[in-house]
Design a protein around this motif. Sequence first.
Motif, PDB file in Angstrom:
ATOM      1  N   GLU A 418       0.820  -1.209   0.000  1.00  0.00           N
ATOM      2  CA  GLU A 418       0.000   0.000   0.000  1.00  0.00           C
ATOM      3  C   GLU A 418       0.857   1.264   0.000  1.00  0.00           C
ATOM      4  O   GLU A 418       0.497   2.269  -0.620  1.00  0.00           O
ATOM      5  N   LEU A 419       1.986   1.219   0.724  1.00  0.00           N
ATOM      6  CA  LEU A 419       2.820   2.424   0.846  1.00  0.00           C
ATOM      7  C   LEU A 419       3.352   2.883  -0.509  1.00  0.00           C
ATOM      8  O   LEU A 419       3.648   4.066  -0.692  1.00  0.00           O
ATOM      9  N   THR A 420       3.489   1.958  -1.465  1.00  0.00           N
ATOM     10  CA  THR A 420       4.016   2.326  -2.781  1.00  0.00           C
ATOM     11  C   THR A 420       3.065   3.280  -3.500  1.00  0.00           C
ATOM     12  O   THR A 420       3.492   4.245  -4.150  1.00  0.00           O
ATOM     13  N   MET A 421       1.779   3.040  -3.386  1.00  0.00           N
ATOM     14  CA  MET A 421       0.783   3.832  -4.110  1.00  0.00           C
ATOM     15  C   MET A 421       0.231   5.004  -3.303  1.00  0.00           C
ATOM     16  O   MET A 421      -0.358   5.922  -3.872  1.00  0.00           O
ATOM     17  N   GLN A 422       0.411   4.974  -1.991  1.00  0.00           N
ATOM     18  CA  GLN A 422      -0.202   5.993  -1.133  1.00  0.00           C
ATOM     19  C   GLN A 422       0.108   7.427  -1.558  1.00  0.00           C
ATOM     20  O   GLN A 422      -0.797   8.275  -1.608  1.00  0.00           O
ATOM     21  N   PRO A 423       1.358   7.765  -1.914  1.00  0.00           N
ATOM     22  CA  PRO A 423       1.645   9.161  -2.301  1.00  0.00           C
ATOM     23  C   PRO A 423       0.966   9.589  -3.611  1.00  0.00           C
ATOM     24  O   PRO A 423       0.856  10.788  -3.880  1.00  0.00           O
ATOM     25  N   LEU A 424       0.542   8.620  -4.426  1.00  0.00           N
ATOM     26  CA  LEU A 424      -0.035   8.943  -5.732  1.00  0.00           C
ATOM     27  C   LEU A 424      -1.540   9.175  -5.673  1.00  0.00           C
ATOM     28  O   LEU A 424      -2.117   9.786  -6.584  1.00  0.00           O
ATOM     29  N   LEU A 425      -2.188   8.688  -4.626  1.00  0.00           N
ATOM     30  CA  LEU A 425      -3.652   8.721  -4.561  1.00  0.00           C
ATOM     31  C   LEU A 425      -4.244  10.133  -4.587  1.00  0.00           C
ATOM     32  O   LEU A 425      -5.233  10.378  -5.301  1.00  0.00           O
ATOM     33  N   PRO A 426      -3.685  11.106  -3.826  1.00  0.00           N
ATOM     34  CA  PRO A 426      -4.303  12.442  -3.829  1.00  0.00           C
ATOM     35  C   PRO A 426      -4.347  13.077  -5.215  1.00  0.00           C
ATOM     36  O   PRO A 426      -5.351  13.695  -5.591  1.00  0.00           O
ATOM     37  N   GLY A 427      -3.254  12.939  -5.990  1.00  0.00           N
ATOM     38  CA  GLY A 427      -3.232  13.536  -7.324  1.00  0.00           C
ATOM     39  C   GLY A 427      -4.210  12.872  -8.272  1.00  0.00           C
ATOM     40  O   GLY A 427      -4.895  13.536  -9.065  1.00  0.00           O
ATOM     41  N   VAL A 428      -4.306  11.531  -8.185  1.00  0.00           N
ATOM     42  CA  VAL A 428      -5.225  10.796  -9.057  1.00  0.00           C
ATOM     43  C   VAL A 428      -6.671  11.184  -8.759  1.00  0.00           C
ATOM     44  O   VAL A 428      -7.476  11.396  -9.671  1.00  0.00           O
ATOM     45  N   ARG A 429      -7.003  11.303  -7.480  1.00  0.00           N
ATOM     46  CA  ARG A 429      -8.396  11.601  -7.106  1.00  0.00           C
ATOM     47  C   ARG A 429      -8.784  13.047  -7.394  1.00  0.00           C
ATOM     48  O   ARG A 429      -9.932  13.335  -7.748  1.00  0.00           O
ATOM     49  N   SER A 430      -7.837  13.978  -7.262  1.00  0.00           N
ATOM     50  CA  SER A 430      -8.221  15.398  -7.248  1.00  0.00           C
ATOM     51  C   SER A 430      -7.790  16.182  -8.484  1.00  0.00           C
ATOM     52  O   SER A 430      -7.856  17.410  -8.487  1.00  0.00           O
ATOM     53  N   HIS A 431      -7.373  15.510  -9.583  1.00  0.00           N
ATOM     54  CA  HIS A 431      -6.857  16.276 -10.732  1.00  0.00           C
ATOM     55  C   HIS A 431      -7.967  16.991 -11.505  1.00  0.00           C
ATOM     56  O   HIS A 431      -7.665  17.772 -12.418  1.00  0.00           O
ATOM     57  N   HIS A 432      -9.245  16.739 -11.174  1.00  0.00           N
ATOM     58  CA  HIS A 432     -10.349  17.476 -11.806  1.00  0.00           C
ATOM     59  C   HIS A 432     -11.034  18.427 -10.830  1.00  0.00           C
ATOM     60  O   HIS A 432     -12.107  18.957 -11.147  1.00  0.00           O
ATOM     61  N   GLU A 433     -10.410  18.681  -9.678  1.00  0.00           N
ATOM     62  CA  GLU A 433     -10.928  19.708  -8.772  1.00  0.00           C
ATOM     63  C   GLU A 433     -10.604  21.090  -9.353  1.00  0.00           C
ATOM     64  O   GLU A 433      -9.589  21.256 -10.043  1.00  0.00           O
ATOM     65  N   ARG A 434     -11.452  22.063  -9.054  1.00  0.00           N
ATOM     66  CA  ARG A 434     -11.235  23.438  -9.518  1.00  0.00           C
ATOM     67  C   ARG A 434     -10.829  24.315  -8.336  1.00  0.00           C
ATOM     68  O   ARG A 434     -11.251  24.091  -7.203  1.00  0.00           O
ATOM     69  N   TYR A 435     -10.041  25.332  -8.626  1.00  0.00           N
ATOM     70  CA  TYR A 435      -9.542  26.209  -7.573  1.00  0.00           C
ATOM     71  C   TYR A 435     -10.679  26.956  -6.876  1.00  0.00           C
ATOM     72  O   TYR A 435     -10.567  27.320  -5.711  1.00  0.00           O
ATOM     73  N   ASP A 436     -11.806  27.180  -7.621  1.00  0.00           N
ATOM     74  CA  ASP A 436     -12.939  27.895  -7.028  1.00  0.00           C
ATOM     75  C   ASP A 436     -13.925  26.961  -6.335  1.00  0.00           C
ATOM     76  O   ASP A 436     -15.002  27.392  -5.882  1.00  0.00           O
ATOM     77  N   GLY A 437     -13.618  25.672  -6.275  1.00  0.00           N
ATOM     78  CA  GLY A 437     -14.464  24.728  -5.561  1.00  0.00           C
ATOM     79  C   GLY A 437     -15.556  24.098  -6.384  1.00  0.00           C
ATOM     80  O   GLY A 437     -16.398  23.375  -5.834  1.00  0.00           O
ATOM     81  N   LYS A 438     -15.580  24.340  -7.697  1.00  0.00           N
ATOM     82  CA  LYS A 438     -16.664  23.826  -8.540  1.00  0.00           C
ATOM     83  C   LYS A 438     -16.265  22.563  -9.318  1.00  0.00           C
ATOM     84  O   LYS A 438     -16.951  22.167 -10.248  1.00  0.00           O
ATOM     85  N   GLY A 439     -15.175  21.951  -8.905  1.00  0.00           N
ATOM     86  CA  GLY A 439     -14.727  20.748  -9.600  1.00  0.00           C
ATOM     87  C   GLY A 439     -15.300  19.488  -8.979  1.00  0.00           C
ATOM     88  O   GLY A 439     -16.217  19.521  -8.158  1.00  0.00           O
ATOM     89  N   TYR A 440     -14.726  18.343  -9.348  1.00  0.00           N
ATOM     90  CA  TYR A 440     -15.205  17.050  -8.840  1.00  0.00           C
ATOM     91  C   TYR A 440     -13.971  16.163  -8.584  1.00  0.00           C
ATOM     92  O   TYR A 440     -12.878  16.460  -9.078  1.00  0.00           O
TER      93      TYR A 440
END
Length: 505
Positions: A418-440
């Motif tokens: 699990e530790l191998t992938m743990q640092p990658l999860l936030p970027g994978v999940r949040s790359h379609h978030e918007r700075y103004d909060g209207k992303g997903y």
Amino acid sequence: MGYIYSTNQTKGVNTYRTFVRSLIINYLIGSVIAVIGVGGSLMFSTLSVSQSDDSLLAMTLGISLVIMVCTESVVFARHVSPIRAVFLSKDLSKDIYIKAYRRIYRFPVLSVFRIMVPHWLGALVPGVTISLIEIHYHILSLPYSYVFLAVLGSFLVAGMHAMVEFFLTSRTIQPILTFFSEVLDSPYSTAAPVTGQVLVPVRVKFLLSVLVIGVLPLLLFGMAGQIRLSQTDGGASFQYWNWIAAVMVIGIAFASYGAWLLSNDVKSPIATLEQLMFQVQNGDFEVRALVPYSDEFSKLASGFNHMVTGLAERERTNDQLVDSYFATLAAALDARDRYTAGHSTRVAEYAVIIGREVGLAESEVSLLRKSALLHDIGKIGIRDEVLLKDGKLTDEEFEVIKNHPVIGESILQKIQPELTMQPLLPGVRSHHERYDGKGYPDGLKGEQIPLFGRILAVADAYDAMTSDRPYRAGMTQNKALSILESGKGTQWDPQFVDAFICATR
């Protein structure tokens, strides 16, 4: 527990019996060398006494030895009881093994305690008591001063005996420690509980050993010489004692200095290698040990360098395999759609440009690149009629597409370790978030969005705008950068937009 009992018990009982037998033999060897060889020889060869006094001394020594053996046997039984409990109980829990292991590990120190307390005092107290009574009632024709010298001499002999016992016991415990380590490792999968713990530092061990070897025999010689001189010529006794005191001072000073030099000579390379191993443990495989030694430490340093070189080569191979693994996953994903071929690789290149532009450490840049390669991995879970649709998506289809960051995170969470992938999860999940909060998918805003997510959003958007699609041609670089510029603070993090524009223009 039945497996442990049947498989390990026979081997363990044999190991335990060998251990106890070796301890007894060691004790006898130490007693012969120190008590009988040194102490007994000095006592009977130094004292000029009558035959009756000689018999009294032998009788007193015999009584003292019997009491000493009884006292020491009780203490020895207490010291060995946690170890013996392993082979007397059928309830072989892990805690019993750990308790026994800890006791065995401390046995060399306990052997010193056993010699210096129950062994020495067990013989000394009754011997001194009986001798004082015999002298008081004129049964034994010796001066009281001899009793004091006997106390001092017995302490010196006990110190020599304790040193011999310590080193012999240190060697004796190795087989039984190995047995318990194997049991704890399988089937308990538990590491030895005191691995790396230092009970007696090398410096202390060398200092005390050299002092015992160099000083105690000298002190014994001085005492014996004083006794012999006092029996032959009382007038010369004072001058002789002054002379022997000066010799002792010189001898003690030289032995202390020699012990200090020897301990430093051993401690220095050990400390150096310990520090280097700590660096290797923290992932630095570029360290190397100098080899300025002309003894066995030269081979140890060379072996350390060879080991680290092998680890570095293996680390490079592993990195190449991991990079190939990520690149292969990205290529497999992109191959589903000819119009997005190379998308993940390009996003990774743009993300690395941004990461280096804002001053991320190379280790962070490496993780960012891997996150970029896998940022769309969740699209594997999107059905073809939606993912590969030529025309514009309906609202329902877009809602399906919006699930791919969560699906991607879920896929990567299943990869072990699990530790191998743990640092990658936030970027994978949040790359379609918007700075103004209207992303997903989570509607995060500003710096609530993980760092990698904010960087990947810029890189992903730029590649999407500049790549051809079935329903439109790709934009020019200038136009895409202009859109990024206009979306600062609303769709994208201004810092990373500015960094990308600065690096690409």
